[in-house]
Motif scaffolding. Structure first.
Motif, mmCIF file in Angstrom:
data_model
loop_
_atom_site.group_PDB
_atom_site.id
_atom_site.type_symbol
_atom_site.label_atom_id
_atom_site.label_comp_id
_atom_site.label_asym_id
_atom_site.label_seq_id
_atom_site.Cartn_x
_atom_site.Cartn_y
_atom_site.Cartn_z
ATOM 1 N N ARG A 1 61.223 169.525 19.480
ATOM 2 C CA ARG A 1 61.718 170.787 18.915
ATOM 3 C C ARG A 1 60.857 171.937 19.425
ATOM 4 N NH1 ARG A 1 61.194 172.162 12.436
ATOM 5 N NH2 ARG A 1 62.185 174.229 12.449
ATOM 6 N N SER A 2 61.465 173.104 19.600
ATOM 7 C CA SER A 2 60.723 174.268 20.072
ATOM 8 C C SER A 2 59.625 174.644 19.097
ATOM 9 C CB SER A 2 61.676 175.458 20.257
ATOM 10 O OG SER A 2 62.679 175.150 21.201
ATOM 11 N N SER A 3 58.567 175.271 19.609
ATOM 12 C CA SER A 3 57.453 175.697 18.761
ATOM 13 C C SER A 3 57.783 177.031 18.095
ATOM 14 C CB SER A 3 56.175 175.831 19.600
ATOM 15 O OG SER A 3 56.215 177.022 20.362
ATOM 16 N N PRO A 4 56.992 177.446 17.104
ATOM 17 C CA PRO A 4 57.256 178.734 16.446
ATOM 18 C C PRO A 4 57.007 179.944 17.339
ATOM 19 C CG PRO A 4 55.878 177.307 15.060
ATOM 20 C CD PRO A 4 55.925 176.694 16.421
ATOM 21 N N VAL A 5 56.284 179.756 18.457
ATOM 22 C CA VAL A 5 55.926 180.873 19.335
ATOM 23 C C VAL A 5 56.553 180.649 20.703
ATOM 24 C CG1 VAL A 5 54.057 182.198 20.374
ATOM 25 C CG2 VAL A 5 53.739 181.143 18.112
ATOM 26 N N GLN A 6 57.215 181.666 21.234
ATOM 27 C CA GLN A 6 57.829 181.583 22.547
ATOM 28 C C GLN A 6 56.979 182.301 23.583
ATOM 29 O OE1 GLN A 6 61.862 183.064 22.162
ATOM 30 N NE2 GLN A 6 62.579 181.146 21.266
ATOM 31 N N ASP A 7 57.161 181.940 24.851
ATOM 32 C CA ASP A 7 56.438 182.572 25.948
ATOM 33 C C ASP A 7 57.459 183.097 26.948
ATOM 34 O OD1 ASP A 7 54.842 183.336 28.078
ATOM 35 O OD2 ASP A 7 53.451 181.660 27.851
ATOM 36 N N PRO A 8 57.650 184.428 27.021
ATOM 37 C CA PRO A 8 58.666 185.001 27.924
ATOM 38 C C PRO A 8 58.348 184.799 29.404
ATOM 39 C CG PRO A 8 57.306 186.724 26.953
ATOM 40 C CD PRO A 8 56.935 185.457 26.264
ATOM 41 N N ARG A 9 57.134 184.370 29.717
ATOM 42 C CA ARG A 9 56.770 184.138 31.122
ATOM 43 C C ARG A 9 57.360 182.843 31.653
ATOM 44 N NH1 ARG A 9 50.368 184.479 30.267
ATOM 45 N NH2 ARG A 9 51.043 183.075 28.592
ATOM 46 N N ASN A 10 57.825 181.966 30.776
ATOM 47 C CA ASN A 10 58.314 180.656 31.189
ATOM 48 C C ASN A 10 59.612 180.770 31.973
ATOM 49 O OD1 ASN A 10 56.157 179.693 29.757
ATOM 50 N ND2 ASN A 10 57.356 178.675 28.168
ATOM 51 N N GLY A 11 59.816 179.796 32.837
ATOM 52 C CA GLY A 11 61.067 179.693 33.563
ATOM 53 C C GLY A 11 61.981 178.658 32.939
ATOM 54 N N ALA A 12 63.154 178.478 33.558
ATOM 55 C CA ALA A 12 64.112 177.493 33.059
ATOM 56 C C ALA A 12 63.679 176.092 33.465
ATOM 57 C CB ALA A 12 65.501 177.799 33.604
ATOM 58 N N ASP A 13 64.042 175.129 32.642
ATOM 59 C CA ASP A 13 63.748 173.730 32.946
ATOM 60 C C ASP A 13 64.747 173.253 33.996
ATOM 61 O OD1 ASP A 13 63.173 171.074 33.058
ATOM 62 O OD2 ASP A 13 63.541 170.642 30.946
ATOM 63 N N THR A 14 64.278 173.057 35.201
ATOM 64 C CA THR A 14 65.157 172.679 36.310
ATOM 65 C C THR A 14 65.284 171.169 36.472
ATOM 66 O OG1 THR A 14 63.247 172.867 37.795
ATOM 67 C CG2 THR A 14 64.693 174.802 37.586
ATOM 68 N N ILE A 15 64.640 170.404 35.611
ATOM 69 C CA ILE A 15 64.732 168.939 35.679
ATOM 70 C C ILE A 15 65.579 168.408 34.532
ATOM 71 C CG2 ILE A 15 63.444 166.771 35.615
ATOM 72 C CD1 ILE A 15 61.158 168.187 37.010
ATOM 73 N N GLY A 16 65.203 168.744 33.313
ATOM 74 C CA GLY A 16 65.987 168.366 32.150
ATOM 75 C C GLY A 16 65.856 166.901 31.777
#
Length: 607
Positions: free
Chosen positions: A348-363
């Motif tokens: 599950r996602s954490s309570p804090v997001q990081d806008p610097r992250n990219g998309a998960d290209t593997i999945g």
């Protein structure tokens, strides 16, 4: 022995090589039969798969379960696990440039792990460890998250399940962030331990929990007993539910894993701060403007850095994910060519997001069948080894010669054990408990084959056999559960299955009414799990008789009392009544409740 868990980036290359080699050695040895095809490290990882995940995540058992899990790996490796404070990387301009993602520490974080100490490790699917760092919607373990967790007082305030604004205080929630951020195998529940970074991340999570426990002591809260009980925790997360890593350690309860004797097995080096010169680590620097320690960047060859506006280029591995760099690596390309990882559900996602992250290209995709098979095999092996280590005398009885049951093997109820915590309203105090005698009347099944006739209507259960010791002795369990107080107590009585009727007495603990009147529900079941019918002692036309009832009582100190101050007194009083049954004209010592256990199809609480 006390385990010293140090900060991962503090020590020299020789120290790090020694610690990582301990893990690599487990990658070359095995504790399972050769036919299993798994090394020791893979066997340890399989414990974090399948059905067990429901008991390790999503509830208050998360922290104690993983505390025992870390100790298990440290025992196997015979070396402490250093902790990874990922917040030191989060505070960098580009966390993917941290020195940790270098040949010296974790190895590359983009795609297949091709350098560093873990480059030769293989998963139970036969693939290299795969990462996809700097992707997903979650941040690493931030200082904001650390402050939120440490700002709370009770364990229930930081333990799942938490929702809405309260999720910001979740220890497990913030723990999810690095799992998602690193990506690849560590981002999914079934495969997270395939990457050794898992254990170093969890060592930090455990260090945060230990700091929280230290604050509780300062605030006058006992962390050993501060376990959430209301609302009822999810399945597997109750205080007395078990953490089971057989055959490597005996099962223990969640509440037992909260004890100081477990916590005191480990000592943590302080978290790096500018005040302690970042723990004197050559791989950290103090950002004097923000007064925080941050990881240093790893050295990158000039040819490995390409501007985002430049034409595409390729490097072997270690490509940055920062906004200023867009480098495609061969390790990443190889991982993406494999397609989505067949490992199942992600964290599950954490309570804090990081806008610097990219998309998960593997999945990720549905979990491979091998994962479930390995999970079942490891636990089946644990059960068989546990059974083979216990020698029991087996009698020849009628159902041993039947086709349906000839090969059935089970663990006798006599071999199972449990321990009462004596916790009442959050306090451990023996004076708060008194004891009520309970009579057990056990009637033998009329079925000569020993099969419970109530099961014959269900095709799936028609061949089920009650677990017995094959000696005639069996247990009947009796429990008390507080209705207006928080406390439960469990006891058993030994009965003789060979007799048509077996009568015995035990005693169970309840709240002492001197600490306030209590309401309690008594329940009972036999070693097959079948509920027993309660009969309560009542006055009918001036005579004391037993009548069917619910098993619920209101306990007060008014005479005549139904309890005794000690277990011994409760049992002795009833024994005296039985020995003087003919001459005694008093019913004062008769047990207030009797349970009738048999194979009746009657609903136990129909009265």
């Amino acid at each position: 022995m006390i385990i010293q868990r140090a900060f991962f980036e503090k020590f020299s290359n020789k120290y790090q090589l020694d610690r990582t080699n301990k893990i690599r050695i487990r990658n070359k040895k095995s504790v399972e039969p050769a036919t299993a095809g798994r090394n020791t490290y893979q066997t340890m990882a399989v414990f974090h798969t399948g059905e067990t995940l429901r008991y390790a995540h999503g509830g208050p058992a998360f922290a104690p379960w993983h505390r025992i899990y870390l100790l298990l790996l440290e025992t196997a490796c015979r070396a402490p696990i250093p902790y990874w404070d990922s917040g030191l990387d989060h505070d960098m301009t580009d966390p993917t440039m941290s020195i940790l993602w270098s040949n010296q520490f974790f190895g590359n974080g983009d795609g297949e792990v091709m350098n560093g100490p873990f480059r030769d490790m293989r998963t139970i699917l036969g693939t290299p460890v795969i990462r996809n760092y700097g992707t997903g919607d979650s941040a690493l373990f931030t200082k904001e998250g650390l402050r939120a967790v440490l700002s709370q007082r009770n364990y229930a305030d930081i333990a799942e399940p938490l929702f809405g604004d309260a999720f910001m205080n979740s220890l497990e929630g913030h723990h999810n962030g690095p799992h998602v951020w690193v990506g690849g195998h560590i981002s999914a529940l079934n495969s997270a331990p395939w990457d050794p970074v898992f254990y170093m991340h969890h060592a930090y999570v455990d260090a945060v929990w230990e700091r929280f426990r230290e604050q509780q002591v300062t605030n006058g809260i006992n962390p050993e007993t501060d376990y959430p009980r209301t609302p009822p925790p999810p399945e597997g997360h109750a205080a007395n539910d078990r953490i089971d890593f057989r055959p490597y350690i005996n099962p223990i309860t969640n509440i037992f894993a909260m004890r100081n004797l477990i916590a005191n097995l480990v000592r943590y080096e302080p978290f790096p701060t500018c005040e302690n010169t970042c723990n004197s680590s050559p791989h950290l620097s103090c950002d004097r403007a923000r007064r925080i320690c941050v990881s240093r960047e790893r050295p990158v060859a000039q040819g490995n850095i390409v501007s985002a506006s430049s034409s595409s280029s390729s490097v072997a591995m270690g490509a940055s994910r920062g906004s200023a760099f867009r480098v495609e690596s061969r390790s990443q390309a190889r991982a993406e060519a494999r397609g989505p990882l067949p490992v199942g559900q992600k964290f599950r996602s954490s309570p804090v997001q990081d806008p610097r992250n990219g998309a998960d290209t593997i999945g990720t995709g549905p979990a491979a069948a091998q994962i479930r098979q390995a999970s079942v095999q490891v636990r089946a092996s644990a059960t068989s080894q546990s059974q083979s280590s216990t020698q029991t005398r087996v009698r020849r009885d009628v159902f041993q010669n039947t086709t349906a049951h000839g090969s059935h093997q089970s663990v006798s109820s006599l071999e199972r054990s449990f321990t009462n915590t004596f916790v009442l309203d959050g306090v451990v105090d023996l004076k708060r408990w008194v004891y009520v005698p309970v009579r057990i009347v056990y009637t033998r099944s009329p079925n000569v084959q020993g099969v419970d006739p109530t099961l014959l209507g269900n095709a799936e259960l028609a061949n089920d056999v009650c677990q017995t010791a094959h000696s005639g002795a069996s247990k009947v369990f009796v429990a008390s559960n507080g209705l207006n107080y928080y406390g439960n107590y469990k006891e058993f009585a030994i009965i003789d299955e060979r007799q048509p009727v077996s009568i015995t007495t035990t005693a169970v603990g309840i709240k002492n009414p001197e600490f306030g009147e209590g309401e309690v529900l008594f329940t009972s079941y036999d070693s097959c799990g079948r509920p027993c019918r309660p009969l309560c002692l009542t006055s009918v036309n001036g005579q004391q008789k037993y009548k069917a009832c619910s098993g619920a009582f209101k306990i007060s100190s008014a005479a005549p009392t139904m309890y005794r101050n000690s277990y011994k007194e409760a049992i002795a009083a009833n024994l005296l009544e039985e020995l003087n049954m003919v001459d005694s004209g008093s019913d004062a010592s008769s047990p207030p409740v009797t349970f009738v256990c048999g194979n009746s199809n009657t609903w136990p609480w129909s009265y």
